[in-house]
Design an enzyme around this catalytic site. Structure first.
Site, PDB file in Angstrom:
ATOM      1  N   ASP A 180     -10.897   9.355  -2.471  1.00 32.81           N
ATOM      2  CA  ASP A 180     -10.078   8.247  -1.986  1.00 32.81           C
ATOM      3  C   ASP A 180      -8.842   8.821  -1.278  1.00 32.81           C
ATOM      4  O   ASP A 180      -8.978   9.700  -0.433  1.00 32.81           O
ATOM      5  CB  ASP A 180      -9.705   7.319  -3.153  1.00 32.81           C
ATOM      6  CG  ASP A 180      -9.161   5.966  -2.703  1.00 32.81           C
ATOM      7  OD1 ASP A 180      -9.972   5.074  -2.410  1.00 32.81           O
ATOM      8  OD2 ASP A 180      -7.932   5.821  -2.622  1.00 32.81           O
ATOM      9  N   TYR A 315       0.162   1.221   4.410  1.00 28.96           N
ATOM     10  CA  TYR A 315       0.985   0.917   5.586  1.00 28.96           C
ATOM     11  C   TYR A 315       1.531   2.207   6.198  1.00 28.96           C
ATOM     12  O   TYR A 315       1.456   2.411   7.418  1.00 28.96           O
ATOM     13  CB  TYR A 315       2.137   0.004   5.175  1.00 28.96           C
ATOM     14  CG  TYR A 315       3.006  -0.446   6.327  1.00 28.96           C
ATOM     15  CD1 TYR A 315       2.738  -1.639   7.001  1.00 28.96           C
ATOM     16  CD2 TYR A 315       4.084   0.336   6.749  1.00 28.96           C
ATOM     17  CE1 TYR A 315       3.540  -2.045   8.059  1.00 28.96           C
ATOM     18  CE2 TYR A 315       4.878  -0.062   7.804  1.00 28.96           C
ATOM     19  CZ  TYR A 315       4.608  -1.255   8.458  1.00 28.96           C
ATOM     20  OH  TYR A 315       5.396  -1.649   9.514  1.00 28.96           O
ATOM     21  N   HIS A 368     -17.648   5.453  -6.342  1.00 24.67           N
ATOM     22  CA  HIS A 368     -16.360   5.859  -5.803  1.00 24.67           C
ATOM     23  C   HIS A 368     -15.496   6.633  -6.793  1.00 24.67           C
ATOM     24  O   HIS A 368     -14.748   7.524  -6.406  1.00 24.67           O
ATOM     25  CB  HIS A 368     -15.611   4.605  -5.341  1.00 24.67           C
ATOM     26  CG  HIS A 368     -14.348   4.881  -4.595  1.00 24.67           C
ATOM     27  ND1 HIS A 368     -14.335   5.497  -3.365  1.00 24.67           N
ATOM     28  CD2 HIS A 368     -13.045   4.637  -4.903  1.00 24.67           C
ATOM     29  CE1 HIS A 368     -13.083   5.597  -2.935  1.00 24.67           C
ATOM     30  NE2 HIS A 368     -12.288   5.098  -3.859  1.00 24.67           N
TER      31      HIS A 368
END
Length: 402
Positions: A180, A315, A368
């Site tokens: 990740d 972001y 994952h």
């Protein structure tokens, strides 16, 4: 820079406030017969909320287990342009005299808890496999690490922090593992500090440039001439599912993290549903217990900076790296990949080929959260990559793992 021992210690007041919020939960309605089509089923949330709010779930017991199992510390780390951040980390040494220093880096919606199952396996000593000194840290804004106070803290700063932590712990040369965000952070770390500090890196998550008439013409030609195996077709189907059905969180967190943050910081049930969806849909039928889920989510609820802080990396990274997912940055040090079929993005192997890719291992099950779902398989791959006769044996001088 002084290291301080750390124990998780959530106050009685925080626990009482959580239960009070849970007891005043207002749940939405649900359409008949939709199962997971619209998101997390109402029945699942009702069950989990009921347990979380009652004495059936004992945070104090879970807190004690984490403290007993994980040697935790904090220290201030200076990051260029951001001053000192107080970082929470786990550090456990092997008894093997030449154990390999390894930095494990988690992602979202994970935390330091992802090292829990692999830690005892990695430090285990044996003449048959290498052993590791293990370090992992709560990413700034996650768990019990301080969050950045200013905008712009992205991959380069995460990589700087991880490298400085390893060096100050006495590991001037080391290897890394991550999935990740851990994949992107350790890849950046390998690019910036590779050779001098980072000697090799391994990941259970992979991204690559797709076939392209200019950037990857030979790959495009093979795309049309040879097609793909059934496994690769399934991987592409899984990747397409993620893009079409599973990536909405990414767009929100990478564009308006503050707006979403109000909901996650104010509503434990909102936080629970937001994370639980990923725990279920990103894994390979992993048999989550309710206690596992609630401990996983509680770490976010009780985190030092609050749940909203964990969103901002999306972001910052997207803003600071606009071509991140269209032009892959390349590394030169040895790297290894472990492939798990229910990873959220699963690409054809030839898309991932690189001159420094020295180790690959393909598994029949797993998703994952490989360190949590398949700890033995993941650790087995690290042992194979760094063992005597392995492709990355001896990459850390004088620290061969034995």
């Amino acid at each position: 820079m002084t290291e301080k021992p750390f124990k998780i210690s959530v106050s009685d007041e925080e626990l009482a406030q959580l239960k009070q919020r849970l007891n005043f939960t207002r749940l939405p309605d649900e359409l008949e017969g939709v199962s997971w089509d619209y998101g997390v089923p109402l029945a699942d949330v009702k069950r989990l909320v009921k347990k979380w709010a009652s004495d059936e779930y004992d945070w104090r017991k879970e807190e004690q287990k984490l403290n007993d199992e994980l040697p935790q510390f904090t220290r201030d780390i200076e990051v260029d342009g951001f001053g000192a951040l107080n970082v929470h980390y786990i550090h456990q040494k092997s008894t093997a005299p030449n154990a390999i220093p390894l930095l494990f880096v988690h992602g979202w919606p994970g935390s330091f808890i992802e090292v829990r199952k692999i830690l005892p396996l990695l430090v285990e000593t044996s003449p048959d496999h290498p052993s590791f000194h293990v370090v992992t840290y709560s990413l700034p804004g996650y768990g019990f690490s301080e969050a950045p106070k200013m905008p712009g803290f992205e991959l380069t700063q995460m990589a700087e922090l991880g490298n400085k932590l390893m060096v100050v712990l006495g590991y001037n040369e080391y290897v890394t593992q991550g999935g990740d965000w851990g994949y992107l952070i350790t890849r950046r770390q390998a690019r910036i500090y590779g050779g001098k500090h980072v000697k090799a890196w391994h990941s259970n998550f992979q991204l690559a440039d797709p076939p392209h008439p200019i950037n990857r013409p030979l790959l495009l030609l093979s795309h049309f001439l040879w097609g793909y195996s059934e496994k690769e077709k399934e991987g592409l189907k899984r990747s397409q599912w993620y893009q079409n059905k599973g990536s909405g969180y990414f767009h929100e967190q990478s564009t308006q993290p503050q707006t979403l943050g109000y909901s996650l910081a104010d509503s434990p049930v909102g936080l629970l549903a937001w994370i639980y969806e990923k725990l279920i849909t990103w894994t390979d039928e992993y048999p989550w217990t309710d206690d596992e889920v609630l401990t996983w989510v509680s770490i976010y609820w009780f985190s030092r900076a609050g749940p909203a802080a964990s969103l901002r990396i999306y972001y910052e990274v997207v803003k600071g790296n606009p071509s991140l997912f269209t032009e892959m940055e390349h590394t030169t040090i040895s790297m290894g990949y472990s492939y798990f079929p229910r990873e959220i993005i699963s690409l054809p192997r030839r898309w991932l080929r690189a001159s420094n890719l020295v180790f690959e291992s393909e598994h029949d099950q797993g998703g994952h959260f490989a360190a949590h779902e398949k700890p033995n398989e993941l650790v087995g791959d690290l042992r194979s990559m760094f063992k005597k006769g392995g492709p990355a044996f001896g990459v850390v001088p004088s620290k061969n793992g034995y």
